[in-house]
Design a protein around this motif. Structure first.
Motif, PDB file in Angstrom:
ATOM      1  N   VAL A   1      -9.291   9.790 -12.368  1.00 31.76           N
ATOM      2  CA  VAL A   1      -9.493  11.223 -12.105  1.00 31.76           C
ATOM      3  C   VAL A   1      -8.591  11.677 -10.973  1.00 31.76           C
ATOM      4  CG1 VAL A   1     -11.145  12.949 -11.279  1.00 31.76           C
ATOM      5  CG2 VAL A   1     -11.847  11.275 -12.991  1.00 31.76           C
ATOM      6  N   GLN A   2      -8.544  10.866  -9.916  1.00 35.07           N
ATOM      7  CA  GLN A   2      -7.697  11.185  -8.770  1.00 35.07           C
ATOM      8  C   GLN A   2      -6.228  11.231  -9.184  1.00 35.07           C
ATOM      9  OE1 GLN A   2      -7.420   8.076  -5.811  1.00 35.07           O
ATOM     10  NE2 GLN A   2      -7.118   9.524  -4.139  1.00 35.07           N
ATOM     11  N   GLN A   3      -5.836  10.286 -10.040  1.00 34.26           N
ATOM     12  CA  GLN A   3      -4.446  10.226 -10.509  1.00 34.26           C
ATOM     13  C   GLN A   3      -4.107  11.451 -11.361  1.00 34.26           C
ATOM     14  OE1 GLN A   3      -3.590   6.770 -12.893  1.00 34.26           O
ATOM     15  NE2 GLN A   3      -1.442   6.756 -12.295  1.00 34.26           N
ATOM     16  N   SER A   4      -5.049  11.899 -12.194  1.00 32.89           N
ATOM     17  CA  SER A   4      -4.799  13.056 -13.050  1.00 32.89           C
ATOM     18  C   SER A   4      -4.676  14.332 -12.228  1.00 32.89           C
ATOM     19  CB  SER A   4      -5.904  13.216 -14.079  1.00 32.89           C
ATOM     20  OG  SER A   4      -7.142  13.542 -13.475  1.00 32.89           O
ATOM     21  N   TRP A   5      -5.461  14.414 -11.128  1.00 25.89           N
ATOM     22  CA  TRP A   5      -5.366  15.562 -10.241  1.00 25.89           C
ATOM     23  C   TRP A   5      -4.019  15.633  -9.536  1.00 25.89           C
ATOM     24  CZ3 TRP A   5     -10.808  15.180  -7.521  1.00 25.89           C
ATOM     25  CH2 TRP A   5     -11.790  15.676  -8.408  1.00 25.89           C
TER      26      TRP A   5
END
Length: 309
Positions: free
Chosen positions: A301-305
């Motif tokens: 999720v952090q990477q997609s953000w």
């Protein structure tokens, strides 16, 4: 921990901290009845040692659970759950979530950690976690140990009431009762649990026995739970007895251990061993599997953000 794929974004300390606390709560929700049974078996006999096993109220893990359900109702198995969740959010977050960071501190940033660095990291985060979370552990044990009286009276009316009552009747230091044996216990537990899991997982991946996925995490967690139970049970029993004791019953944790040894014999230190193993084994499996999955999910999720559009 070990096993990160080259394409994966390395989870930050914050992600590990959050994931460990959340995984600890999930593991507590699943295994709490076993923990409560363990506490009841550990304190059994401290007031009136049974002779020849006569008069024992609780016998075995599932016998204890059945007795509690029959005499106190199913909800008694979750006495102290709120305090237990408070404990995991502050305790597991520190001792598990900061383990990798502490390991790198001792190796001065190197990923090649030896056994000494791992043990030092486990001892350090275990001691730090107890310092933060001791009051929640005291309240959890008190709730798990309390038996509803015939008139319906209880030792504490709720979690907040327990914090207030202990602080009022025993002073602020009452909330840190048993801190020293708990530091000792958790230094041992943390080393046995995290270092064993770390090493087993590393060996599995090194020799390509499994991939870095659920079966690998399950196997490493089961091994960690078994090793931890053998090493930590004596300290765990003393910690439980001392934290649940009334004012003046034991002068300190060492006196508690000596009293147990002289009155009940050396086997007293392994009271509740089977529920301890069932609880630690299942807790480790649920916690580590949840931890690995939550850590990966949050990192994705952090990477997609952070990924550019």
């Amino acid at each position: 921990m070990v096993g990160l794929k080259p394409t994966d974004l390395a989870p930050t300390a914050t992600v590990k901290f959050f994931s460990a606390g959340t995984a600890g709560c999930i593991a507590d929700l699943v295994t709490f009845p076993l923990d409560t049974a363990k506490v009841r078996l550990q304190i059994q006999g401290e007031s009136k040692p049974a002779q020849g096993g006569a008069g024992l109220k609780y016998r075995g893990v599932f016998g204890t659970i059945a007795t509690m359900v029959r005499t106190e109702g199913p909800r008694s198995l979750y006495n102290g759950l709120v305090a237990g969740l408070h404990r995991q959010m502050s305790f597991a977050s520190v001792r598990i979530g900061l383990y990798d960071s502490m390991k790198q501190l001792y190796t001065r940033g190197s990923d090649d950690a030896g056994i000494v660095s791992r043990l030092l990291a486990g001892c350090t985060t275990g001691a730090m976690a107890v310092t933060f979370a001791q009051p929640t552990d005291v309240v959890k044990v008190r709730f798990q140990a309390q038996v509803r009286q015939a008139d319906g009276a209880k030792r504490y009316n709720g979690t907040i009431d327990a914090y207030k009552t202990i602080a009022r009747d025993e002073g602020i230091k009452g909330l840190w009762k048993g801190c020293l044996p708990n530091i000792t216990r958790n230094a041992i537990v943390n080393c046995a649990e995290l270092v064993t899991y770390d090493i087993i997982k590393e060996l599995i991946l090194k020799y390509n026995l499994m991939t870095d996925n659920l079966p690998c995490h399950f196997t490493a967690a089961f091994g960690a739970g078994f090793c931890t139970t053998i090493v930590a049970s004596p300290v765990d029993v003393v910690k439980t007895r001392f934290m649940n004791s009334s004012v003046g019953q034991y002068s300190n944790a060492i006196n508690c251990a000596l009293t147990m040894l002289t009155k009940e014999g050396p086997t007293a230190f392994y009271k509740g061993f089977m529920p301890s193993f069932l609880r630690l084994g299942s807790w480790n499996i649920v916690m580590f599997v949840s931890y690995e999955q939550i850590k990966r999910a949050v990192t994705r999720v952090q990477q997609s953000w952070e990924a550019p559009f």
